[in-house]
Design a protein around this motif. Sequence first.
Motif, short mmCIF file in Angstrom:
data_model
loop_
_atom_site.label_atom_id
_atom_site.label_comp_id
_atom_site.label_asym_id
_atom_site.label_seq_id
_atom_site.Cartn_x
_atom_site.Cartn_y
_atom_site.Cartn_z
N SER A 70 0.93 -1.07 0.10
CA SER A 70 0.05 -0.13 0.00
C SER A 70 0.86 1.29 0.11
O SER A 70 1.70 1.50 0.84
CB SER A 70 -0.90 0.03 1.40
OG SER A 70 -1.69 1.14 1.26
N ALA A 71 1.02 2.16 -0.81
CA ALA A 71 1.60 3.22 -0.98
C ALA A 71 0.76 4.43 -0.76
O ALA A 71 -0.40 4.54 -0.65
CB ALA A 71 1.96 3.52 -2.65
N ASN A 72 1.35 5.83 -0.53
CA ASN A 72 0.75 7.04 -0.11
C ASN A 72 0.29 7.09 1.28
O ASN A 72 -0.89 7.36 1.49
CB ASN A 72 -0.29 7.23 -1.24
CG ASN A 72 0.26 7.15 -2.55
OD1 ASN A 72 1.31 7.37 -2.88
ND2 ASN A 72 -0.82 7.07 -3.62
N ILE A 73 0.79 6.01 2.08
CA ILE A 73 0.10 5.94 3.44
C ILE A 73 -0.02 7.48 3.97
O ILE A 73 0.85 8.25 4.39
CB ILE A 73 1.07 4.94 4.39
CG1 ILE A 73 1.48 3.80 3.61
CG2 ILE A 73 0.42 5.10 5.74
CD1 ILE A 73 -0.04 3.08 3.78
N GLY A 74 -1.28 7.55 4.20
CA GLY A 74 -1.73 9.08 5.00
C GLY A 74 -1.22 10.25 4.01
O GLY A 74 -1.57 10.19 3.01
N PRO A 75 -0.37 11.03 4.73
CA PRO A 75 0.32 12.20 4.19
C PRO A 75 1.38 11.92 3.13
O PRO A 75 2.06 12.74 2.62
CB PRO A 75 0.58 13.11 5.24
CG PRO A 75 1.12 12.19 5.95
CD PRO A 75 -0.05 11.00 6.16
N GLY A 76 1.68 10.49 3.10
CA GLY A 76 2.85 10.16 2.34
C GLY A 76 2.86 9.99 1.06
O GLY A 76 3.49 8.80 0.56
#
Length: 359
Positions: A12-18
């Motif tokens: 899973s990418a882009n976790i939260g603000p990342g």
Amino acid sequence: MESFVIKTPCSSANIGPGFDVIGLALSVYLELHVTIDRSKTKSEHPLNCRVTYEGQGEESGDISLDPQNNLITRVALYVLRCHDQRSFPVETHVHIKNPIPLGRGLGSSGAAVVAGVMLGKEVGGLHHLDQDRLFDYCLMIERHPDNVGAALFGGFVGTYLMPLKPEDASRVEIPLSEVLPAPAGGVDTGKRPPEPPHGIGHHIKFPWNKEIKAVAIIPDFIVPTHDARAVLPPNYQRTDVVFNLQRIALLPVALGQSPPDPELINLAMQDKVHQPYRQTLIPGLCEIVEAMSPKTTPGFLGVCLSGAGPTILALALSNFEDIANQIIATLRKHNENKNLDCKWLVLEPAEGTHVVRSS
């Protein structure tokens, strides 16, 4: 007869603000069951490789079993040809077992690229290629370091790319047609493709509190990554960028602390860079993000879009079924299809890509 299994986790990418930075390897594994029959002197299969497949998309007709066109074997061939090996060893059989949903934001293409690079290393006997060098090969093909970094190294990772030339930075990824001898899948020109520069990408592993599980809610529709990128603005308000920077400084610490602080995690999972714009592609997303909190939902920590979506990822300590059902109900309420089929899984951080050899 040589045999081994390559196991690569989904991610899973882009976790939260990342956004484009933070990735999480999750416990659903793409497996390549590989056999090499070295007693044979010639093969009737293209490039000495037979490809078979079972799993997600098996009935769709979209999965090529031609080793010149299948993403996994093409990536392996790129690694081999960079080392002057024109084809697979005689006779190679790659059986792909893929439980990772396709086009759902769980890193199916990233896993395929990572598994393909590892396949090239193993069948070619390229034991000098360490994990960091394999990362370079992955990033020649898949320019999302958060997905391939998580799938290769495992766990909860932060990733970044070295500064690129302007002409490279304007592109999302380098198509395989450029790194394989042209015409791709056609006549073998004998040309050696360009090797990756050293150190294209770097990663760091963050600590993760093992009490925290990831609940993946997977709706039955596809959001192509290209479409998800197309809805993002070319420029951002400074306040939105600062909003994300403040939270990304907190998130890795918050998810590693024991005991976890639900309110801190929930705040640190917020985003203004990609989720608000992708609401048009995933109806109900903003309602889910705004409505759920640790105060109103026991066990809940935070929620975000997984990759480009449409999978929703909720972090939780307990009460997984209620959390999943709440998210599914909101997705159905805002979708044209009120009976939208949704699956959900309780996952945990996974180890990175590794090879299992039978003794």
